[in-house]
Write an enzyme that holds these catalytic residues in place. Structure first.
Site, PDB file in Angstrom:
ATOM      1  N   ASP A 180      10.970 -12.498  11.611  1.00 31.03           N
ATOM      2  CA  ASP A 180      11.204 -13.275  12.837  1.00 31.03           C
ATOM      3  C   ASP A 180      10.315 -14.521  12.763  1.00 31.03           C
ATOM      4  O   ASP A 180       9.694 -14.797  11.721  1.00 31.03           O
ATOM      5  CB  ASP A 180      10.977 -12.411  14.097  1.00 31.03           C
ATOM      6  CG  ASP A 180       9.500 -12.122  14.393  1.00 31.03           C
ATOM      7  OD1 ASP A 180       8.629 -12.497  13.565  1.00 31.03           O
ATOM      8  OD2 ASP A 180       9.210 -11.521  15.443  1.00 31.03           O
ATOM      9  N   HIS A 181      10.243 -15.254  13.873  1.00 28.87           N
ATOM     10  CA  HIS A 181       9.463 -16.505  13.884  1.00 28.87           C
ATOM     11  C   HIS A 181       7.992 -16.260  13.548  1.00 28.87           C
ATOM     12  O   HIS A 181       7.347 -17.109  12.938  1.00 28.87           O
ATOM     13  CB  HIS A 181       9.597 -17.192  15.249  1.00 28.87           C
ATOM     14  CG  HIS A 181       9.250 -16.301  16.399  1.00 28.87           C
ATOM     15  ND1 HIS A 181      10.101 -15.317  16.842  1.00 28.87           N
ATOM     16  CD2 HIS A 181       8.133 -16.213  17.179  1.00 28.87           C
ATOM     17  CE1 HIS A 181       9.537 -14.685  17.858  1.00 28.87           C
ATOM     18  NE2 HIS A 181       8.338 -15.198  18.071  1.00 28.87           N
ATOM     19  N   CYS A 241       7.123  -9.416  10.779  1.00 31.25           N
ATOM     20  CA  CYS A 241       7.076  -9.998  12.133  1.00 31.25           C
ATOM     21  C   CYS A 241       5.600 -10.193  12.460  1.00 31.25           C
ATOM     22  O   CYS A 241       4.762 -10.170  11.553  1.00 31.25           O
ATOM     23  CB  CYS A 241       7.836  -9.147  13.149  1.00 31.25           C
ATOM     24  SG  CYS A 241       7.149  -7.516  13.502  1.00 31.25           S
ATOM     25  N   GLY A 242       5.284 -10.397  13.717  1.00 32.21           N
ATOM     26  CA  GLY A 242       3.882 -10.639  14.058  1.00 32.21           C
ATOM     27  C   GLY A 242       3.000  -9.461  13.705  1.00 32.21           C
ATOM     28  O   GLY A 242       1.921  -9.606  13.120  1.00 32.21           O
ATOM     29  N   THR A 243       3.473  -8.273  14.047  1.00 29.30           N
ATOM     30  CA  THR A 243       2.697  -7.058  13.793  1.00 29.30           C
ATOM     31  C   THR A 243       3.267  -6.197  12.672  1.00 29.30           C
ATOM     32  O   THR A 243       2.593  -5.295  12.181  1.00 29.30           O
ATOM     33  CB  THR A 243       2.700  -6.176  15.058  1.00 29.30           C
ATOM     34  OG1 THR A 243       4.078  -5.881  15.379  1.00 29.30           O
ATOM     35  CG2 THR A 243       2.036  -6.873  16.230  1.00 29.30           C
ATOM     36  N   GLY A 244       4.520  -6.391  12.363  1.00 28.87           N
ATOM     37  CA  GLY A 244       5.235  -5.499  11.420  1.00 28.87           C
ATOM     38  C   GLY A 244       5.791  -4.269  12.118  1.00 28.87           C
ATOM     39  O   GLY A 244       6.476  -3.454  11.498  1.00 28.87           O
ATOM     40  N   ILE A 245       5.514  -4.160  13.416  1.00 28.40           N
ATOM     41  CA  ILE A 245       5.884  -2.928  14.122  1.00 28.40           C
ATOM     42  C   ILE A 245       7.313  -2.981  14.664  1.00 28.40           C
ATOM     43  O   ILE A 245       8.136  -2.110  14.357  1.00 28.40           O
ATOM     44  CB  ILE A 245       4.874  -2.634  15.262  1.00 28.40           C
ATOM     45  CG1 ILE A 245       3.472  -2.380  14.683  1.00 28.40           C
ATOM     46  CG2 ILE A 245       5.338  -1.404  16.057  1.00 28.40           C
ATOM     47  CD1 ILE A 245       2.367  -2.282  15.732  1.00 28.40           C
ATOM     48  N   GLY A 246       7.628  -3.995  15.450  1.00 29.55           N
ATOM     49  CA  GLY A 246       8.954  -4.060  16.073  1.00 29.55           C
ATOM     50  C   GLY A 246      10.068  -4.091  15.039  1.00 29.55           C
ATOM     51  O   GLY A 246      11.092  -3.390  15.164  1.00 29.55           O
ATOM     52  N   HIS A 276       5.415   9.075  -2.151  1.00 28.27           N
ATOM     53  CA  HIS A 276       5.670  10.256  -1.311  1.00 28.27           C
ATOM     54  C   HIS A 276       6.929  10.144  -0.465  1.00 28.27           C
ATOM     55  O   HIS A 276       7.619  11.134  -0.253  1.00 28.27           O
ATOM     56  CB  HIS A 276       4.489  10.510  -0.366  1.00 28.27           C
ATOM     57  CG  HIS A 276       3.234  10.889  -1.078  1.00 28.27           C
ATOM     58  ND1 HIS A 276       2.197  11.540  -0.441  1.00 28.27           N
ATOM     59  CD2 HIS A 276       2.831  10.712  -2.352  1.00 28.27           C
ATOM     60  CE1 HIS A 276       1.216  11.745  -1.309  1.00 28.27           C
ATOM     61  NE2 HIS A 276       1.573  11.240  -2.471  1.00 28.27           N
ATOM     62  N   ARG A 315       8.570  18.680  -3.578  1.00 27.27           N
ATOM     63  CA  ARG A 315       8.134  18.769  -2.176  1.00 27.27           C
ATOM     64  C   ARG A 315       8.432  17.478  -1.413  1.00 27.27           C
ATOM     65  O   ARG A 315       8.799  17.500  -0.245  1.00 27.27           O
ATOM     66  CB  ARG A 315       6.657  19.164  -2.084  1.00 27.27           C
ATOM     67  CG  ARG A 315       5.658  18.131  -2.550  1.00 27.27           C
ATOM     68  CD  ARG A 315       4.244  18.713  -2.538  1.00 27.27           C
ATOM     69  NE  ARG A 315       3.207  17.709  -2.684  1.00 27.27           N
ATOM     70  CZ  ARG A 315       2.887  17.115  -3.821  1.00 27.27           C
ATOM     71  NH1 ARG A 315       3.540  17.407  -4.942  1.00 27.27           N
ATOM     72  NH2 ARG A 315       1.918  16.229  -3.863  1.00 27.27           N
ATOM     73  N   HIS A 316       8.313  16.366  -2.106  1.00 28.45           N
ATOM     74  CA  HIS A 316       8.600  15.089  -1.438  1.00 28.45           C
ATOM     75  C   HIS A 316      10.097  14.889  -1.251  1.00 28.45           C
ATOM     76  O   HIS A 316      10.531  14.394  -0.199  1.00 28.45           O
ATOM     77  CB  HIS A 316       7.979  13.926  -2.217  1.00 28.45           C
ATOM     78  CG  HIS A 316       6.487  13.961  -2.232  1.00 28.45           C
ATOM     79  ND1 HIS A 316       5.751  14.130  -1.078  1.00 28.45           N
ATOM     80  CD2 HIS A 316       5.590  13.872  -3.245  1.00 28.45           C
ATOM     81  CE1 HIS A 316       4.459  14.140  -1.385  1.00 28.45           C
ATOM     82  NE2 HIS A 316       4.335  13.987  -2.699  1.00 28.45           N
TER      83      HIS A 316
HETATM   84  C1  RB5 Z   1       6.988 -11.853  18.557  1.00 25.05           C
HETATM   85  O1  RB5 Z   1       6.223 -12.549  19.483  1.00 25.05           O
HETATM   86  C2  RB5 Z   1       6.372 -10.495  18.291  1.00 25.05           C
HETATM   87  O2  RB5 Z   1       6.571  -9.677  19.385  1.00 25.05           O
HETATM   88  C3  RB5 Z   1       6.987  -9.898  17.057  1.00 25.05           C
HETATM   89  O3  RB5 Z   1       6.787 -10.749  15.969  1.00 25.05           O
HETATM   90  C4  RB5 Z   1       6.441  -8.562  16.632  1.00 25.05           C
HETATM   91  O4  RB5 Z   1       5.066  -8.548  16.553  1.00 25.05           O
HETATM   92  C5  RB5 Z   1       6.972  -7.388  17.342  1.00 25.05           C
HETATM   93  O5  RB5 Z   1       6.698  -6.234  17.030  1.00 25.05           O
END
Ligand code: RB5
Length: 143
Positions: free
Chosen positions: A7-8, A64-69, A97, A132-133
């Site tokens: 993303d941005h 993304c910003g965190t890699g989480i979303g 694994h 196992r994996h």
């Molecule tokens: C965008 O502002 C931010 O929410 C996205 O890059 C990401 O971190 C979401 O998980």
């Protein structure tokens, strides 16, 4: 073929990762986004995830910003095993694994030097194929 998307929040780090891919001679397909204009990470997570599920690409990189979303979204697609890795040990372990097929990175969490090392480890580590994996990965797909 490697699929890459962001993303941005991940555009600048994606440029660094693409530089590494090109230097190493990897074939890749960039699924966007291509500018720093605000956008929705699920769009790019789904493009990269489908490229893998459709057999167009073998592995993916999502930023993304965190890699989480972007990782949560990718993991909703059956057959995707996206792993958030902010250290080299995790990148190695998730290939050995979990046979992870996507690595996700947070551009606001780590710098480009570490991110490139993580990607390099992810792309160059084989799945262990230990029974196992294999068995645990099969269980992931069950309801
Ligand atoms: C965008 O502002 C931010 O929410 C996205 O890059 C990401 O971190 C979401 O998980």
């Amino acid at each position: 073929m490697i699929a890459i998307g962001c993303d941005h929040g991940g555009v600048e780090l994606k440029k660094e990762i693409i530089k590494y891919l090109e230097e190493q001679g990897y074939e890749y397909k960039d699924y966007g986004t291509y500018t720093s204009d605000s956008c929705d990470y699920p769009v790019y997570a789904k493009k990269v995830a489908h490229a893998i599920i459709d057999g167009e690409c073998e592995k993916g990189i999502l930023i993304c910003g965190t890699g989480i979303g972007i990782g949560i979204t990718a993991n909703k697609i059956k057959g995707i095993r996206a792993a958030l890795c902010h250290d080299v040990f995790s990148a190695q372990a998730t290939r050995e694994h979990n046979d992870a097929n996507i690595v996700t990175l947070g551009a606001r969490v780590i710098g480009p030097g570490l991110a490139v090392k993580i990607v390099d480890t992810f792309l160059n580590t084989e799945f262990s194929n230990d029974e196992r994996h294999v068995n645990r990965i099969r269980q992931m797909e069950e309801d």
